[in-house]
Design an enzyme around this catalytic site. Structure first.
Site, PDB file in Angstrom:
ATOM      1  N   GLY A  48     -11.131   1.345   3.770  1.00 22.79           N
ATOM      2  CA  GLY A  48     -10.005   0.499   4.149  1.00 22.79           C
ATOM      3  C   GLY A  48      -8.908   1.194   4.941  1.00 22.79           C
ATOM      4  CG  ASP A 104      -6.739   0.082   1.892  1.00 22.63           C
ATOM      5  OD1 ASP A 104      -6.381   0.429   0.755  1.00 22.63           O
ATOM      6  OD2 ASP A 104      -7.876  -0.365   2.124  1.00 22.63           O
ATOM      7  CG  ASP A 107      -4.255  -5.610  -6.257  1.00 22.61           C
ATOM      8  OD1 ASP A 107      -3.268  -6.126  -6.785  1.00 22.61           O
ATOM      9  OD2 ASP A 107      -5.365  -6.171  -6.222  1.00 22.61           O
ATOM     10  CE  LYS A 135      -3.339  -7.757  -2.756  1.00 22.73           C
ATOM     11  NZ  LYS A 135      -4.558  -8.312  -3.356  1.00 22.73           N
ATOM     12  CG  PHE A 158      -8.535 -10.996  -1.110  1.00 24.60           C
ATOM     13  CD1 PHE A 158      -8.767  -9.870  -1.887  1.00 24.60           C
ATOM     14  CD2 PHE A 158      -9.295 -11.194   0.029  1.00 24.60           C
ATOM     15  CE1 PHE A 158      -9.745  -8.951  -1.519  1.00 24.60           C
ATOM     16  CE2 PHE A 158     -10.276 -10.279   0.403  1.00 24.60           C
ATOM     17  CZ  PHE A 158     -10.504  -9.162  -0.379  1.00 24.60           C
ATOM     18  CB  VAL A 159      -4.295  -9.402   2.754  1.00 23.25           C
ATOM     19  CG1 VAL A 159      -3.107 -10.257   2.335  1.00 23.25           C
ATOM     20  CG2 VAL A 159      -4.253  -8.046   2.044  1.00 23.25           C
ATOM     21  CG  ASP A 165     -14.124  -5.078   3.097  1.00 22.20           C
ATOM     22  OD1 ASP A 165     -13.262  -4.544   2.374  1.00 22.20           O
ATOM     23  OD2 ASP A 165     -15.288  -5.277   2.722  1.00 22.20           O
TER      24      ASP A 165
HETATM   25  P1  5GP Z   1      -6.084  -1.101  -6.669  1.00 21.81           P
HETATM   26  O1  5GP Z   1      -7.046  -0.045  -7.126  1.00 21.81           O
HETATM   27  O2  5GP Z   1      -4.680  -0.626  -6.430  1.00 21.81           O
HETATM   28  O3  5GP Z   1      -6.133  -2.329  -7.523  1.00 21.81           O
HETATM   29  O4  5GP Z   1      -6.603  -1.645  -5.302  1.00 21.81           O
HETATM   30  C1  5GP Z   1      -6.680  -0.818  -4.251  1.00 21.81           C
HETATM   31  C2  5GP Z   1      -7.948  -1.058  -3.442  1.00 21.81           C
HETATM   32  O5  5GP Z   1      -8.517  -2.353  -3.628  1.00 21.81           O
HETATM   33  C3  5GP Z   1      -7.509  -0.972  -2.025  1.00 21.81           C
HETATM   34  O6  5GP Z   1      -7.643   0.352  -1.558  1.00 21.81           O
HETATM   35  C4  5GP Z   1      -8.423  -1.949  -1.344  1.00 21.81           C
HETATM   36  O7  5GP Z   1      -9.587  -1.287  -0.916  1.00 21.81           O
HETATM   37  C5  5GP Z   1      -8.765  -2.978  -2.391  1.00 21.81           C
HETATM   38  N1  5GP Z   1      -7.875  -4.156  -2.300  1.00 21.81           N
HETATM   39  C6  5GP Z   1      -6.820  -4.477  -3.091  1.00 21.81           C
HETATM   40  N2  5GP Z   1      -6.252  -5.633  -2.711  1.00 21.81           N
HETATM   41  C7  5GP Z   1      -6.956  -6.053  -1.639  1.00 21.81           C
HETATM   42  C8  5GP Z   1      -6.834  -7.208  -0.771  1.00 21.81           C
HETATM   43  O8  5GP Z   1      -5.974  -8.085  -0.886  1.00 21.81           O
HETATM   44  N3  5GP Z   1      -7.748  -7.301   0.234  1.00 21.81           N
HETATM   45  C9  5GP Z   1      -8.746  -6.375   0.432  1.00 21.81           C
HETATM   46  N4  5GP Z   1      -9.567  -6.577   1.441  1.00 21.81           N
HETATM   47  N5  5GP Z   1      -8.872  -5.281  -0.359  1.00 21.81           N
HETATM   48  C10 5GP Z   1      -7.991  -5.128  -1.376  1.00 21.81           C
HETATM   49 MG    MG Z   2      -9.156   1.061  -0.592  1.00 19.24          MG
END
Ligand code: 5GP
Ligand code: MG
Length: 186
Positions: A48, A104, A107, A135, A158-159, A165
């Protein structure tokens, strides 16, 4: 605005290509002084962060080194357990060096925490992180390590686009857009 009228799954543009480029220039200018005279290693969390890393290093006013690690956690639009893949020579690349993790989107924070835990074990001189998008989750701020720099705070959708992707698609969009899956049963 729907940027791709033929694709009903793409919703509003949250961050335009212009704003992304301007903000990344600002981030590079804000972060680089922290590493003055110390050539940092930028550890990009793939896939990402590919677009962000490419623009960030070109905006950076001094030379940097880059390393890629891979993290996968999403299955479609749902978060799952984080799986990390590290290059075999990662220890030589980061031991004793100032390390900046480049991700990237933040979340739940699970990915950043896992990546930082793995890097800490390799003895960097110091460890900081920058995420392009943060987010705002419905349940309040996530637990775990927070990023040192953030590009944009975005609402809890979700973006896709600018590296992000949905099942391998939309990484090539130069902007960030809301995605609404049109699958049955979801
Ligand atoms: P976390 O581990 O902080 O929950 O999420 C981080 C990873 O989840 C990001 O690096 C990304 O790859 C994926 N991710 C989280 N939210 C989104 C979203 O809204 N869209 C997409 N395409 N990937 C996300
Ligand atoms: Mg990622």
């Amino acid at each position: 605005m729907n940027p791709e009228p033929n694709d009903p799954a793409l919703g509003d543009v949250l961050v335009s290509a212009d704003r992304l480029q301007r903000r990344i220039l600002g981030l590079a200018a804000a972060i680089a002084p922290t590493y003055a005279g110390r050539r940092p290693v930028l550890v990009a969390v793939m896939q990402g962060s590919a677009a962000f890393l490419a623009d960030l290093v070109r905006a950076w006013p001094e030379p940097v080194d880059t390393v890629h690690v891979a993290a996968e956690s999403y299955d479609g639009t749902r978060p799952g357990r984080v799986r990390l893949t590290l290059p075999p020579d990662l220890r030589q690349q980061v031991a004793g060096r100032p390390v900046l993790v480049v991700d990237d989107i933040y979340d739940t924070g699970a990915t950043l925490s896992e990546v930082c835990r793995a890097l800490e074990a390799l003895g960097p001189a110091d460890l900081r992180s920058v995420v392009l998008f943060l987010k705002h989750r419905a349940g309040g701020p996530p637990a775990g390590r927070s990023p040192d720099w953030v590009g944009f705070e975005i609402p809890d959708h979700f973006v896709v686009g600018y590296g992000l992707d949905y099942r391998g698609r939309y990484r090539d969009l130069p902007y960030l857009a809301v995605f609404r899956p049109v699958e049955s049963g979801r």
